[in-house]
Design an enzyme around this catalytic site. Structure first.
Site, PDB file in Angstrom:
ATOM      1  N   HIS A 112       0.616  -1.060  -0.117  1.00 25.69           N
ATOM      2  CA  HIS A 112       0.110  -0.119  -0.271  1.00 25.69           C
ATOM      3  C   HIS A 112       0.728   1.222  -0.108  1.00 25.69           C
ATOM      4  CE1 HIS A 112      -3.584   2.355   1.449  1.00 25.69           C
ATOM      5  NE2 HIS A 112      -2.574   3.185   1.727  1.00 25.69           N
TER       6      HIS A 112
ATOM      7  N   HIS B 296       1.505   4.231  -3.040  1.00 32.01           N
ATOM      8  CA  HIS B 296       1.622   5.703  -2.965  1.00 32.01           C
ATOM      9  C   HIS B 296       2.943   6.054  -3.471  1.00 32.01           C
ATOM     10  CE1 HIS B 296      -1.969   6.224  -0.789  1.00 32.01           C
ATOM     11  NE2 HIS B 296      -1.509   5.799   0.465  1.00 32.01           N
TER      12      HIS B 296
ATOM     13  N   HIS C 279      -5.844   6.870  -2.898  1.00 36.10           N
ATOM     14  CA  HIS C 279      -6.566   5.732  -2.503  1.00 36.10           C
ATOM     15  C   HIS C 279      -7.758   5.610  -3.434  1.00 36.10           C
ATOM     16  CE1 HIS C 279      -4.937   7.113   1.708  1.00 36.10           C
ATOM     17  NE2 HIS C 279      -4.535   5.786   1.539  1.00 36.10           N
TER      18      HIS C 279
HETATM   19 ZN    ZN Z   1      -2.689   5.018   2.006  1.00 36.04          ZN
END
Ligand code: ZN
Ligand code: NAG
Ligand code: NAG
Length: 283
Positions: free
Chosen positions: A175, A179, A185
């Protein structure tokens, strides 16, 4: 980077919202049936929420907004990425080499989990995390106060924080590195209102910005409840009630990915124009 504006299917959205409201009024007491808060214990957003109570509050740490996204304190701009171009460069061989360094603060086991997260990109995309060797731009993986990352390449050493207290899990590693590769998101996608309903009335005060909508580059891919970038249905809830409900089927499972989804992988390959004859093998 070009931005693809998704055409809103306004009529369809209106109808599905209407039917949702009618349905919900019959079922309001059973709204959470089958979905207990504890079932989301291992979801990305639950882990982030727990680990990030004090994120970005340490000395020399960046401002952390939108759950786990680091932003420049002077700019307060969450998305410099789309404005300035923030992709990692592609090498002549078609791979994208992203140099990394891992803090010595981790145990061997933690380090191994982080390495596994990094390696998972190489098996399905053209991203290659490589040990830092004098390159100028790199990700600097450290155990700071929570799990957070900037969006996209920033230039020089950019901290990706994976706190030893609650962030060292393969899906959290993926995750945060997604980014750093430039992804936001899933529930902030430009087309999210056709796919989820945000219940701001259940959101903790001060956490509303987690549910903003932005002009994301969706790369022509469908909305993905199973993305490792999607929050769970109780994310940042003030009252144990859902904050995100999928539409039209409010019982669809959301935000429980334990690893990058097929669509997460496809998006990396699209954004970085990975060789499709190698990486797009699915039907
Ligand atoms: Zn995040
Ligand atoms: C990375 O984190 C360390 C520890 O908090 C800090 O001293 C350093 O300034 C940070 N680096 C950048 C480029 O922000
Ligand atoms: C893509 O991969 C295939 C199979 O390895 C190779 O034959 C082809 O030359 C590659 N194309 C590019 C543009 O790298």
């Amino acid at each position: 980077m070009h931005i693809r504006f998704q055409i809103a299917l306004l009529f369809g959205t209106f109808c599905s919202v209407q039917s949702f409201i009618i349905k919900a009024s019959y079922e309001s007491s059973a709204e959470n049936e089958g979905y207990l808060l504890k079932d989301d214990d291992f979801s990305v957003s639950t882990l982030l929420e727990r680990a990030n109570l004090n994120a970005g509050k340490g000395e020399n740490e960046p401002l952390v907004m939108f759950g786990d996204i680091a932003v420049d304190t002077d700019l307060k701009n969450a998305d410099p990425c789309t404005a300035r171009g923030c992709l990692w460069p592609k090498a002549p061989d078609g791979n994208v080499y992203v140099p990394f360094r891992i803090s010595s603060a981790y145990s061997a086991r933690e380090r191994n989990t982080i390495m596994q997260g990094l390696a998972s990109f190489a098996s399905s995309t053209c991203i290659r995390f490589v040990p830092l060797d004098r390159q100028e731009d790199f990700v600097d993986i450290q155990s700071l106060s929570g799990c957070f990352s900037f969006v996209g390449r920033r230039g020089q050493g950019q901290n990706v924080s994976l706190s030893r207290r609650g962030c060292v899990f393969t899906h959290i590693v993926q995750h945060e590195l997604l980014h750093a590769l430039g992804f936001d998101h899933e529930q902030t996608r430009s087309d999210r209102d056709q796919n989820v309903r945000i219940l701001l009335e259940n959101v903790m005060q001060g956490q509303e910005s987690n549910f903003r909508r932005i002009r994301t580059n969706n790369l022509g891919t469908p909305y993905d409840y199973n993305s490792v970038m999607h929050y769970g249905r109780f994310a940042f809830s003030s009252n144990g009630q859902p904050t995100i409900l999928p539409i039209p089927d409010e019982n669809a499972v959301i935000g429980r990915a334990s690893q990058m989804s097929t669509l997460d992988i496809r998006r990396v390959n699209l954004l970085y124009r990975c060789n499709s004859t190698i990486y797009d093998k699915e039907p």
